[in-house]
Design an enzyme around this catalytic site. Structure first.
Site: not given
Length: 389
Positions: A191, A193-194, A347-348
């Site tokens: 995993h 994430n940036y 609600g994304g």
């Protein structure tokens, strides 16, 4: 603060984390303007002697595109020298590099791409490879988001902002998020994430200071421990950190162990890596370069491990253990990952939010690996995080 997740487009809780009131219920309705409006009621169920600030967040509904745009930025952010523009360039390039490396190693699977935008600006590009020869599921998403954040959410993120006047705070966020789940139980899940975040100070909202910060990390989640693999992975993270500050790796390594902790299990999700958030106490240019270096380190940290492990023979017992560990992955993401849980509440884009979940997972009642077994060694390392280099 609540962690920004580029895949879920979720950034902050809608009420202060320090509030001791009964948790307000979140409701939403889809209006004719194609915006989804979320409202927190002014009174909790048990409201005696309490007060809740009313707030609402509007999120533009995504519009699917037939092809990927060259930019997701608004025209006003089109200056190629701005931090916003250069961060977008970085995450777009990182998405291309990682996807090309994954397809080359897989040999069979190809990424499906969905591009989308929102009427108020911003959007995203989601790429998912599914049922490949090496990876069961691999997602690499980027997003650029413009929105309005309620003042209490801003205070939850920045507790020192006590002078913030009522009114929503405009924000900008951009990020890349990826989870890679391989078939072979001896090959680890990765995993990374940036992300980059800004709040603005519009003329009609005095007391809303402009803020910016970086966040992100890269972490490894194997089902079986090969110490040379884990040392290699951590050494690449340390090398990236040491180019900027020798305190980064030990600090962010511990932060990673602490963040990816499954409280109800008393163990970490995997064998860690680096994680950081709210990072703005260094020069902005330096932190942009640091985030870029970390993103560029993903392929050299992960692909050599995959090339060694992807074709190793394994048994049904090995596969069953991998599925149990994936169950832990699911538990963390749905229960504790702040970006995922907030995205589900607000609600994304659901396909982007849940792209991190594996195709398959397993839960067994009261499963305990035999002490001294390879499975037990992995569990012990998750219960008692160690220093690998």
């Amino acid at each position: 603060m609540a962690s920004l997740s580029a895949s879920s487009l979720s950034f902050f809780p809608l009420s202060s984390s320090s509030c001791s009131l009964t948790k307000p219920q979140l409701s939403f309705s889809i209006a004719t303007t194609n915006r989804i409006k979320f409202t927190i009621p002014t009174k909790p169920r048990n409201h005696v002697g309490t007060h809740v600030i009313r707030s609402a967040v509007s999120i533009d509904k995504e519009i699917l595109l037939s092809e990927s745009p060259h930019t997701l930025l608004r025209e006003s952010d089109g200056d190629g020298n701005s931090i916003r523009a250069r961060f977008q360039q970085m995450i777009m390039k990182a998405q291309d590099i990682v996807c090309e490396a994954i397809e080359e190693v897989d040999g069979v699977g190809k990424f499906k791409e969905d591009a989308w935008t929102r009427s108020g600006g911003g959007g995203g590009i989601s790429r998912v490879l599914q049922d490949g020869a090496v990876w069961e599921k691999a997602g690499v998403n980027i997003s650029v988001v413009y929105g309005m954040m309620p003042p209490e959410a801003y205070r939850a993120a920045k507790p020192a902002a006590t002078d913030l006047n009522p009114g929503p705070v405009p924000f900008f966020a951009a990020g890349i998020s990826s989870v890679l789940h391989p078939r072979n139980p001896f090959a680890p899940t990765l995993h990374f994430n940036y992300r980059y975040f800004e709040t603005d100070a519009p003329k009609d909202i005095p007391g809303a200071p402009r803020q910016w910060w970086f966040g992100g990390g890269t972490d490894l989640t194997p089902a079986y421990i090969f110490e040379e693999d884990v040392r290699h992975f951590h050494s690449i993270q340390k090398r990236a950190c040491d180019k900027f500050d020798p305190t980064f790796y030990p600090r962010f390594k511990k932060w990673c162990d602490d963040y990816f902790y499954i409280k109800h299990r008393g163990e970490t999700r995997g064998l860690g890596g680096i994680f950081f958030d709210d990072l703005n106490d260094y020069d902005q240019e330096m932190l942009l370069s640091f985030a870029t270096e970390c993103a560029n380190s993903v392929v050299p940290a992960y692909i050599p491990i995959m090339e060694k492990r992807k074709d190793m023979p394994y048994t049904e017992r090995h596969k069953a253990w991998q599925q149990l560990r994936r169950g832990r992955y699911v538990e963390f993401n749905l229960v504790y990952d702040r970006g995922t849980t907030f995205g589900l509440k607000t609600g994304g884009r659901i396909e982007s939010i849940l792209v991190s979940l594996p195709l398959t997972a397993r839960w067994e009642y009261d499963h305990k690996p035999e002490e001294g077994s390879e499975e037990w060694k992995l569990l012990d390392a998750c219960i008692n995080p160690k220093e690998w280099i």
